[in-house]
Design a protein around this motif. Structure first.
Motif, PDB file in Angstrom:
ATOM      1  N   TYR A  46      50.486  30.463  68.426  1.00 38.24           N
ATOM      2  CA  TYR A  46      50.527  31.461  69.451  1.00 38.24           C
ATOM      3  C   TYR A  46      48.701  31.878  69.762  1.00 38.24           C
ATOM      4  CZ  TYR A  46      55.396  33.244  70.685  1.00 38.24           C
ATOM      5  OH  TYR A  46      56.505  32.973  70.801  1.00 38.24           O
ATOM      6  N   ASP A  49      47.181  34.875  75.971  1.00 37.80           N
ATOM      7  CA  ASP A  49      48.081  33.857  77.229  1.00 37.80           C
ATOM      8  C   ASP A  49      46.547  33.837  78.276  1.00 37.80           C
ATOM      9  OD1 ASP A  49      47.316  36.681  78.874  1.00 37.80           O
ATOM     10  OD2 ASP A  49      48.644  37.534  77.954  1.00 37.80           O
ATOM     11  N   ASP A 190      54.633  36.112  75.758  1.00 40.02           N
ATOM     12  CA  ASP A 190      55.718  35.146  76.666  1.00 40.02           C
ATOM     13  C   ASP A 190      56.028  36.104  77.479  1.00 40.02           C
ATOM     14  OD1 ASP A 190      55.055  33.006  75.067  1.00 40.02           O
ATOM     15  OD2 ASP A 190      57.203  33.343  73.698  1.00 40.02           O
ATOM     16  N   ALA A 250      50.944  33.667  74.306  1.00 35.51           N
ATOM     17  CA  ALA A 250      51.778  32.817  74.590  1.00 35.51           C
ATOM     18  C   ALA A 250      51.762  32.311  73.517  1.00 35.51           C
ATOM     19  CB  ALA A 250      51.016  32.459  75.664  1.00 35.51           C
ATOM     20  N   VAL A 251      52.733  31.153  73.452  1.00 38.85           N
ATOM     21  CA  VAL A 251      53.144  29.802  73.043  1.00 38.85           C
ATOM     22  C   VAL A 251      51.833  29.087  73.226  1.00 38.85           C
ATOM     23  CG1 VAL A 251      54.348  28.313  72.450  1.00 38.85           C
ATOM     24  CG2 VAL A 251      55.028  30.617  72.348  1.00 38.85           C
TER      25      VAL A 251
END
Length: 260
Positions: A46, A49, A190, A250-251
């Motif tokens: 992670y 984002d 996410d 986010a991933v």
């Protein structure tokens, strides 16, 4: 509150240096960290984002005695350098508010990803390793923040004593996430809102929580029996000069994008 041993929390073989700590070799600007460890992980990494558009870079991974990758960290913004305040004269603390008002200084944040692990036997079969938890992520984040803020001008022996004392305090705080100075901060993971435990100190800020499972259920970071889902992960983060309010996680789709 579930506790985790420091050996398990670190998820690394004995003697592993904390990223940016006094025992880590100095790196020249522009040095590239190897991707190998990150690529070997069996869990998703992670980072911040897409709302963050600045520089992204790698720190290092932590491994178990058998070489299994247990945790690692990704950086955002300017790579931190050590504060140089004199002993007994602490530097002025950074302050953050919900409007994102920041003091002058370095702007960076580091996201720590911790693999979800149940209670298990050690690699050599001689002991039992406790399950990882949000406390694991909180301790790694707290220790990571300390590792890049230890007093560089302090005599080495005193500096190590200071770091040991502050690291023990970070461990104690991580084991009591339901108590002050921790508060709750809701941030997107996410795209889905998740609750994190958050605290500030004179060195910066630390937060910790869990990501939802890849299959879309839960947010406890535990194991999962749905299809091929390996379960969620625990997320820790720390930073200075960048407000945690308004951040999102986010991933990371392409970990190689963090080598620049």
């Amino acid at each position: 509150m579930e506790t985790t041993s420091r050996a398990v929390t670190a998820g690394a073989s004995a003697g592993e240096a904390l990223p940016g700590g006094p025992d880590e070799p100095e790196r020249a600007p522009g040095d590239r960290r190897p991707l190998d460890g990150y690529l070997q992980a069996a869990f998703p990494w992670y980072g911040l984002d897409a709302t963050f558009t600045g520089r992204r870079w790698l720190l290092q991974v932590g491994t178990a005695a058998d070489g299994t990758v247990e945790h690692g960290a990704t950086g955002h913004g300017a790579e931190p350098t050590l504060r140089s305040g004199r002993p007994g004269r602490p530097t002025k603390p950074d302050r953050f508010d919900k409007a994102g008002t920041l003091s002058d200084g370095q702007r960076f944040s580091v996201v720590v990803t911790v693999a979800s692990r149940p209670v298990r036997r050690s690699a050599d079969g001689t002991g039992v390793l406790e399950a990882t938890s949000v406390s694991s992520a909180a301790w790694l984040a707290g220790a990571g923040l300390l590792a890049c803020t230890w007093p560089a001008r302090m005599e080495r022996a005193l500096r190590q004593n200071w770091l040991d004392q502050q690291t023990a305090l970070a461990w104690e705080l991580a084991d009591h996430l339901d108590e002050a100075p921790w508060t709750t901060l809701s941030l997107p993971v996410d795209g889905v809102s998740a609750d994190f435990r958050y605290r500030e100190s004179e060195y910066g800020w630390v937060l910790a929580g869990s990501a939802p499972h890849a299959c879309g259920h839960g947010g406890d970071g535990g194991s999962c029996g749905t299809g091929g889902c390996a379960g969620g992960v625990h997320i820790g983060a720390y930073g200075r000069g960048m407000s945690a309010y308004g951040m999102g996680f986010a991933v990371i789709e392409d970990i190689a994008s963090y080598t620049g």
